[in-house]
Design an enzyme around this catalytic site. Sequence first.
Site, PDB file in Angstrom:
ATOM      1  CB  THR A  52      -0.643   0.068   1.632  1.00  0.00           C
ATOM      2  OG1 THR A  52      -1.737  -1.504   1.144  1.00  0.00           O
ATOM      3  CG2 THR A  52      -1.702   0.838   1.495  1.00  0.00           C
ATOM      4  CE1 TYR A  65      -5.753   0.299   0.420  1.00  0.00           C
ATOM      5  CE2 TYR A  65      -3.922  -0.867  -1.069  1.00  0.00           C
ATOM      6  CZ  TYR A  65      -4.961  -0.842   0.111  1.00  0.00           C
ATOM      7  OH  TYR A  65      -4.644  -1.144   1.087  1.00  0.00           O
ATOM      8  CB  THR A 131       0.613  -3.610   6.250  1.00  0.00           C
ATOM      9  OG1 THR A 131      -0.417  -3.927   6.310  1.00  0.00           O
ATOM     10  CG2 THR A 131       1.342  -2.282   6.508  1.00  0.00           C
ATOM     11  CG  ASP A 132      -1.556  -7.181   4.343  1.00  0.00           C
ATOM     12  OD1 ASP A 132      -3.206  -8.060   3.200  1.00  0.00           O
ATOM     13  OD2 ASP A 132      -2.395  -6.505   4.603  1.00  0.00           O
ATOM     14  CE  LYS A 204      -2.520  -4.549   8.487  1.00  0.00           C
ATOM     15  NZ  LYS A 204      -3.008  -5.277   6.714  1.00  0.00           N
ATOM     16  CD  GLU A 321      -4.806 -25.904  29.255  1.00  0.00           C
ATOM     17  OE1 GLU A 321      -4.615 -24.798  28.678  1.00  0.00           O
ATOM     18  OE2 GLU A 321      -5.854 -26.288  29.479  1.00  0.00           O
TER      19      GLU A 321
END
Length: 366
Positions: A52, A65, A131-132, A204, A321
């Site tokens: 982006t 976009y 950023t993903d 993120k 656990e």
Amino acid sequence: MISRRGLALLVAIMGGASVMPVFSYAKDTSVAPVSHKQVTLPRVLVLATGGTISGKADTRSAIGYDAGAVTGAQLIAGVPGVEKLAVLQVEQISNIASQNMNNQVWFKLAERIRRAFANNEADAVVITHGTDTMEETAFFLDAVIGDARPVILTGAMRPSTAISADGPANMYEAVKVAADPQARGRGVLVVLNDEVHSARGVSKMHTTALQTFHSPNLGPVGYVDPASVRFVAPARSQQHLDLPADHKLPRVQIVYAHADMDAQQIDDAVKDGARGIVIAGMGDGNVSTDALAGVERATKAGVVVVRSTRVGNGFVNRDVEVDDDHYGLVASMDLNPQKARILLQLLLANGKTSAADIQNAFSATL
Ligand code: DGL
């Protein structure tokens, strides 16, 4: 023997609060005038991959976009003053939205960075990225670069054409950190929104917010403001793993745990040829009893299973656990599923196959 200057100061102070101390600096002709030598700017190689930060939208407030519509060079041209921080060289590695990030681009990035450092072409590297999957690329490079020189990833949550686009400021700050000597020896870093995060810690954590990146377990390692770059955590050594010569990473699948879970996803992963499975477990890395039977089948078939968590915060510890010793499992410690997957891939590619060796590696760089 008190100097004239000291005496003047002493008199001023002793003269009482009403007298402002007057610092009289006698012209000391013995000191050579400061030579205003040309400051040598660090050389920063900018590798653009898309995302982006280089996205364009039809209108300034459009929701949709096209990520990757702007080149790295155009990006830099839109960041006034960045040329005062470093001598920049820009190269376009790819121009993709980072949900399409892949091993081929990762290997291209890793080899370009290694070459740039080996040939002394750059003092630091900045990577512009979506950023993903930024945290995954940062984590992968952090494991394979093995050089003290800064490698900084940055991006944006708004396209370059958006109202109050965040890309230019993030780009400026990324170069500022890259150019700062304090950034050396800290492994790969992520810089956005005035914060500096380690590759190991960052994730993120919001779909659209500017302040989407957080390090829930380790916290930010530093901050950038108009006056300075401040690191608030000690530099940590990063483990170094070799890049597979064939540029291939073994198949490791992430299995997302949920209520009413059976072993189907796990059995299918083994059938599909996975050499590793990472469980995005419930809570402290848990799965249902049925799914645990599938985990046991997988380990007996030679598949390495790492327990991580879908929770997004906290450490997954051994034998709480789930009896990891009994099932031969690995606990991911602070690593989320997507990073645990990368580390497991690299360890398997580097010949680490025993759960004990792999657990040591997961715990080693904390
Ligand atoms: N498509 C997403 C990506 O390239 C947009 C997120 C962003 O870059 O801000 O990662």
